[in-house]
Enzyme design. Structure first.
Site, mmCIF file in Angstrom:
data_model
loop_
_atom_site.group_PDB
_atom_site.id
_atom_site.type_symbol
_atom_site.label_atom_id
_atom_site.label_comp_id
_atom_site.label_asym_id
_atom_site.label_seq_id
_atom_site.Cartn_x
_atom_site.Cartn_y
_atom_site.Cartn_z
ATOM 1 N N ARG A 178 0.823 -1.218 0.000
ATOM 2 C CA ARG A 178 0.000 0.000 0.000
ATOM 3 C C ARG A 178 0.853 1.262 0.000
ATOM 4 O O ARG A 178 0.421 2.301 -0.507
ATOM 5 C CB ARG A 178 -0.956 -0.031 1.198
ATOM 6 C CG ARG A 178 -2.099 -1.063 1.002
ATOM 7 C CD ARG A 178 -2.745 -1.431 2.325
ATOM 8 N NE ARG A 178 -3.930 -2.263 2.221
ATOM 9 C CZ ARG A 178 -3.932 -3.602 2.062
ATOM 10 N NH1 ARG A 178 -2.797 -4.263 1.944
ATOM 11 N NH2 ARG A 178 -5.072 -4.274 2.004
ATOM 12 N N ARG A 212 -5.690 -18.285 -9.175
ATOM 13 C CA ARG A 212 -6.479 -17.647 -8.109
ATOM 14 C C ARG A 212 -7.660 -16.855 -8.671
ATOM 15 O O ARG A 212 -7.566 -16.253 -9.737
ATOM 16 C CB ARG A 212 -5.561 -16.778 -7.244
ATOM 17 C CG ARG A 212 -4.525 -17.648 -6.552
ATOM 18 C CD ARG A 212 -3.566 -16.871 -5.713
ATOM 19 N NE ARG A 212 -4.197 -16.304 -4.534
ATOM 20 C CZ ARG A 212 -3.550 -15.551 -3.650
ATOM 21 N NH1 ARG A 212 -2.263 -15.260 -3.841
ATOM 22 N NH2 ARG A 212 -4.171 -15.081 -2.601
ATOM 23 N N ASP A 246 -3.703 -15.619 7.372
ATOM 24 C CA ASP A 246 -2.473 -16.197 6.808
ATOM 25 C C ASP A 246 -1.727 -17.074 7.809
ATOM 26 O O ASP A 246 -0.667 -17.629 7.484
ATOM 27 C CB ASP A 246 -1.547 -15.076 6.311
ATOM 28 C CG ASP A 246 -2.159 -14.318 5.137
ATOM 29 O OD1 ASP A 246 -3.045 -14.878 4.462
ATOM 30 O OD2 ASP A 246 -1.753 -13.166 4.911
HETATM 31 O O1 LIG Z 1 -5.149 -6.970 1.959
HETATM 32 C C1 LIG Z 1 -4.109 -7.592 2.217
HETATM 33 O O2 LIG Z 1 -2.993 -7.020 2.289
HETATM 34 C C2 LIG Z 1 -4.185 -9.046 2.438
HETATM 35 C C3 LIG Z 1 -5.411 -9.632 2.633
HETATM 36 C C4 LIG Z 1 -5.603 -11.083 2.840
HETATM 37 O O3 LIG Z 1 -6.156 -11.636 1.661
HETATM 38 P P1 LIG Z 1 -7.754 -11.689 1.380
HETATM 39 O O4 LIG Z 1 -8.239 -10.326 1.223
HETATM 40 O O5 LIG Z 1 -7.878 -12.487 0.102
HETATM 41 O O6 LIG Z 1 -8.326 -12.420 2.567
HETATM 42 C C5 LIG Z 1 -4.301 -11.802 3.153
HETATM 43 O O7 LIG Z 1 -4.464 -13.186 2.989
HETATM 44 C C6 LIG Z 1 -3.152 -11.316 2.305
HETATM 45 O O8 LIG Z 1 -1.946 -11.950 2.672
HETATM 46 C C7 LIG Z 1 -2.947 -9.834 2.461
HETATM 47 C C1 LIG Z 2 -2.287 -14.830 0.989
HETATM 48 C C2 LIG Z 2 -1.120 -14.182 0.991
HETATM 49 O O1 LIG Z 2 -0.726 -13.224 0.111
HETATM 50 P P1 LIG Z 2 -1.323 -12.751 -1.291
HETATM 51 O O2 LIG Z 2 -2.810 -12.964 -1.286
HETATM 52 O O3 LIG Z 2 -0.929 -11.325 -1.412
HETATM 53 O O4 LIG Z 2 -0.659 -13.577 -2.362
HETATM 54 C C3 LIG Z 2 -0.124 -14.465 2.058
HETATM 55 O O5 LIG Z 2 0.873 -13.723 2.112
HETATM 56 O O6 LIG Z 2 -0.257 -15.423 2.841
#
Ligand SMILES: O=C(O)C1=C[C@@H](OP(=O)(O)O)[C@@H](O)[C@H](O)C1
Ligand SMILES: C=C(OP(=O)(O)O)C(=O)O
Length: 449
Positions: free
Chosen positions: A34, A130, A329
């Site tokens: 961000r 994904r 995570d």
């Molecule tokens: O907004 C973020 O920085 C994140 C949100 C999460 O994903 P989701 O929004 O798919 O849950 C997390 O799993 C990822 O590692 C980082």
């Molecule tokens: C889900 C993760 O990251 P991203 O969704 O950014 O690949 C993570 O870091 O565990």
């Protein structure tokens, strides 16, 4: 395509001496992504301290450059970004390659898609699996055209932004900070108010940083656990300074390593304690973990603490689904801790784990099977039947499926199993925690790559 890394590089860990010492893990991945994005969308200069220089974040930096930001690395972790400003993005010349990063790609779809430019998104074999529909659906409502997409709404995909992006009110279909953030970032280049409703509160770094850069954001409770977030569009964001706090999702690995390795006593310095990120610590304390929060203070607008962690006898608990967003995570490493606990740990409602870098439910279960840990998957619940301290380990190399957290979780497990553990590929660790192996070695861990 990125990460077409030739041959996989296996890594092994084995039990040895207790873990001792003080370490500091790198900057938070969510805030680092961000920082680049807000730097791009601001007028003037943004200076970042403590940026995570992991591959995921570097890809976001590259994408921000391609869209018009000037970005320089001045020293380790210290970066300077001169933004293009909201409305000022330029057509990228090449495909935006996000490598392994869900966060980078999804947030940038909101950023680029809301501008009248054409941008193509791609990534590695993991990212190509994904789901991106969750981002494309709300963006389409905002007037964005999906010019092309791979089957099932996946990357590679191409977006063309409208002349004027429409503000929307949108309830997210999954508890996801990435969906919320993509919409809010698109809402920045839209006249009027964009509202995102989430039934369960997710990490709030976007909201906090929007305010820090000068946007007007209103957050009100929604239902029992949710929030409605309203952003006033087309603010003038002003470049500013950011200090990135350290990543609790990275700290989770040395933390659990100390809990399961007999005789360990470790301090992890300056860990971000944002309550929307600390579900793992809550859970481990319920399990009987000795985790002391010392020297609580403010760093970069977040509360941080030094965590003193000592080897502990753990007991299985039930982890309610409602806690999932605050530890999303951390389930792979919690499953490792649960393997050493007395009794069963039941982790409820893990469906979102199936759409991470790998299907983490399946990948964790397969790793536990290699290590001889009894477990079950019931629907979206994972049950780990802990051994009360002794885990065999060994087995075949754990398949990591291009997933950094699977790799790190099972390397941590191997520090306390009877037989060494091997993971089939350690390359992806560099996406989120490039210094994982050296930092673990500093504490006394035996990890061979
Ligand atoms: O907004 C973020 O920085 C994140 C949100 C999460 O994903 P989701 O929004 O798919 O849950 C997390 O799993 C990822 O590692 C980082
Ligand atoms: C889900 C993760 O990251 P991203 O969704 O950014 O690949 C993570 O870091 O565990």
């Amino acid at each position: 395509m990125s990460h077409a890394h030739g041959s996989p590089s296996p890594v092994a860990s084995r039990s040895g001496t207790p873990l001792k010492g003080r370490i500091r893990v790198p900057g938070d991945k969510s805030i680092s992504h961000r920082s680049m994005i807000f730097g791009l969308l601001s007028i003037g200069e943004t200076r970042v301290e403590g940026l995570l220089e992991g591959d995921d974040v570097l890809r976001t930096a590259e994408a921000c450059r391609a869209l018009g930001a000037t970005i320089t690395r001045e020293a380790p972790g210290r970066w300077r970004i001169v933004g293009a400003g909201i409305g000022g993005l330029t057509d990228p010349k090449d495909v935006l390659d996000f490598g392994n990063a869900g966060t980078g790609s999804r947030l940038m779809m909101g950023v680029a898609g809301s501008h009248p430019i054409t941008s193509t998104f791609d990534g590695d074999a993991s990212l190509r699996k994904r789901p991106m529909r969750r981002i494309l659906d709300p963006l389409t409502k905002m007037g964005v055209t999906v010019v092309s997409e791979a089957e099932g709404g996946r990357v590679p995909l191409t977006l063309r932004g409208p002349k004027e992006t429409l503000p929307i009110t949108y309830e997210t279909p999954a508890a996801s900070a990435q969906i919320k953030s993509a919409i809010l970032l698109a809402g920045l280049n839209s006249p009027g108010k964009t509202t995102v409703i989430e039934r369960e509160a997710t990490r709030d770094h976007t909201e906090r940083m929007l305010r820090h850069f000068g946007a007007s954001v209103e957050v009100v409770p929604h239902g029992a656990d949710g929030r409605a977030i309203t952003l006033q569009g087309q603010p003038e964001l002003r470049g500013t300074d950011i200090v990135v706090p350290t990543d609790p999702s990275s700290a989770a690995f040395p933390l659990v390593a100390a809990l399961i390795t007999p005789g360990s006593d470790v301090v992890i310095e300056g860990v971000m304690m944002n309550p929307l990120r600390t579900g793992l610590i809550t859970t481990l304390i319920e399990m009987g973990a000795s985790i002391e929060r010392l020297n609580e203070r403010d760093e970069g607008g977040e509360t941080v603490a030094d965590l003193r962690v000592r080897h502990s006898r753990l007991t299985g608990v039930t982890v309610p689904h409602a806690r999932a967003p605050s530890m999303i995570d951390e389930y792979p490493i919690l499953a490792v801790a649960a393997s050493f606990a007395e009794g069963t740990t039941r982790m409820q409602g893990l469906h979102e784990l199936r759409v991470k870098e790998s299907d983490r439910l399946a990948a964790v279960a397969a790793g536990l099977a290699e290590a001889g840990v009894e477990h079950e998957i019931h629907g979206d619940d994972l049950l780990v039947h802990g051994s009360g301290g002794k885990v065999r380990g060994g087995g075949n190399p754990v398949a990591t499926h291009l997933d950094h957290r699977i790799a790190m979780a099972f390397l941590v497990m191997g520090l306390a199993t009877d037989q060494p553990m091997t993971v089939d590929d350690g390359a992806m660790i560099a996406t989120s925690f490039p210094s994982f192996i050296p930092l673990m070695r500093e504490l006394g861990a035996t990890i061979q790559d």
